[in-house]
Scaffold this active site. Structure first.
Site, PDB file in Angstrom:
ATOM      1  N   GLY A   1       3.870  10.068  -4.455  1.00 43.91           N
ATOM      2  CA  GLY A   1       3.245   9.770  -3.171  1.00 43.91           C
ATOM      3  C   GLY A   1       4.225   8.951  -2.361  1.00 43.91           C
TER       4      GLY A   1
ATOM      5  CD  GLU B   1       1.984   7.312   2.237  1.00 39.04           C
ATOM      6  OE1 GLU B   1       1.811   7.953   3.294  1.00 39.04           O
ATOM      7  OE2 GLU B   1       1.793   7.805   1.104  1.00 39.04           O
TER       8      GLU B   1
ATOM      9  N   GLY C   1      13.049  12.051  -3.665  1.00 44.31           N
ATOM     10  CA  GLY C   1      12.789  10.623  -3.610  1.00 44.31           C
ATOM     11  C   GLY C   1      13.743   9.798  -2.780  1.00 44.31           C
TER      12      GLY C   1
ATOM     13  CG  ASP D   1       9.330   8.418  -0.363  1.00 39.49           C
ATOM     14  OD1 ASP D   1       9.079   8.565   0.845  1.00 39.49           O
ATOM     15  OD2 ASP D   1       8.866   9.159  -1.256  1.00 39.49           O
TER      16      ASP D   1
END
Length: 368
Positions: free
Chosen positions: A53, A55, A285, A288
């Site tokens: 996810g 966040e 990834g 993020d």
């Protein structure tokens, strides 16, 4: 709202008693099933369970770096929800604000092992009607969401439901309400999540209400038909800081200068930092991780160029491991590398294991 000044110029709310977290992250996290072998989803014989996810990835990375972080969301009262809360909490993230929904399930998804940017990559989401899609102004604690120095959001949440979109509109509304934290917004344009063609316009409107915006140059082109950082800035003059990620080209940041009025670039300080050479293990990834590194450096009051470099270093840590989550580089190592001169920065070549603090820096980064 009381805000502290720092070397980079970005006002960050002070860490008073009312602000019991450095960063609050709002968004859906799902149980992810990763293939044990390459190939189509139809052909993969088995999967391993993980979490994913946007966040919560940011939350986990920041918590591992020592920041006080809270993840707020909704999950089902099922085993997958139990796993998410336990796994994210194990990174040091405060999960006390996660609501459990007995009527809706926790979202899950399956993906192939290939690069997300290739046609061969497959993702199968099972998140329609999930517990997180029921996040709304009525079901979430707005005071808890605003209790951090930074509130981190992404455009993915806005695509989950009309209630989720209304919640993000409330949290990014301008003029900013008194006591609002610094609002960070990662555009994260995911066309397949939107039920109609209004997604790009919605994301642009939400970004205009944020203080820090992260967007990929490719996203801006595909969603808004904008080409180049200055065109993006012209369309988004409101955020104090706009971070335009250019993939292997690095990142360019536009920051509204306090002593110069205007927007769209005319009143901005503009800083660009090239990306690092990285031996990529898995191309997942990194976005993020970049956001987490940039926010970490922002919380520390570092200069803008250092913030971008920390973003690149954290992204490199994610690219040199498997999976979406990677431990950020140890702070002393990251600070040393972020402080290199331009010539030395340009020689860095990072590969698997480079974040291992037990290895000498020259060996880790392969500097000449």
């Amino acid at each position: 709202m009381t805000r502290s000044s720092n070397a980079g110029g970005t006002p960050v709310p002070d860490g008073t008693a009312a602000r019991d977290a450095d960063v609050v992250c709002l968004g859906e996290s799902m149980v992810t099933f990763l293939p044990t072998a390459p190939g189509r989803l139809a052909d993969v014989p088995a999967f391993e369970r993980a979490i994913g996810g946007a966040e919560s990835n940011v939350a986990c990375a920041l918590a591992r770096a020592g920041h006080r972080v809270r993840w707020i969301s909704r999950v089902g009262t099922d085993g997958f929800g139990d796993h998410l809360v336990r796994a994210i909490g194990a990174y040091g993230v405060d999960t006390g604000g996660v609501r459990r929904d007995p009527a809706r399930p926790t979202g899950i998804y399956f993906r192939t092992a290939g690069d997300r940017d290739t046609d061969a990559h497959e993702v199968a989401y099972y998140r329609s009607g999930s517990a997180a899609s029921a996040m709304s102004v009525a079901t979430m604690d707005l005071a808890a969401l605003r209790a951090g120095r930074v509130l981190h959001l992404s455009g993915i949440t806005a695509a989950l439901s009309g209630d989720c979109l209304a919640l993000l509109r409330e949290l990014t509304a301008r003029p900013a309400a008194a006591g609002r934290p610094l609002v960070s917004f990662d555009v994260n344009h995911r066309p397949r999540l939107w039920a109609d063609a209004q997604g790009p316009r919605v994301l642009l409107d939400l970004a205009r209400g944020a203080d820090i915006v992260f967007v990929g140059e490719d996203e801006a082109r595909d969603a808004w038909g904008l080409h180049g950082g200055r065109a993006v800035r012209a369309a988004l003059p409101e955020p104090e800081i706009l971070v335009v990620k250019r993939g292997r080209g690095g990142a360019t940041v536009f920051r509204r200068a306090a002593d110069r009025p205007g927007g769209g670039g005319a009143g901005d300080d503009v800083v660009g930092v090239p990306a690092l050479r990285v031996d990529v293990v898995a191309a997942v990834g990194a976005g993020d991780a970049f956001a987490a590194g940039f926010l970490s450096a922002t919380l520390r009051g570092l200069p803008l160029r250092s913030r971008i470099r920390h973003g690149h270093l954290w992204a490199a840590a994610a690219l040199t491991v498997t999976g979406d989550l990677a431990a950020p580089p140890p702070r002393p190592l990251a600070d040393r590398l972020a402080g290199l001169d331009a010539a030395a920065w340009g020689t860095l070549h990072l590969g698997p294991g480079w974040t291992d603090a037990r290895v000498a820096v020259d060996q880790e980064v392969g500097t000449p």
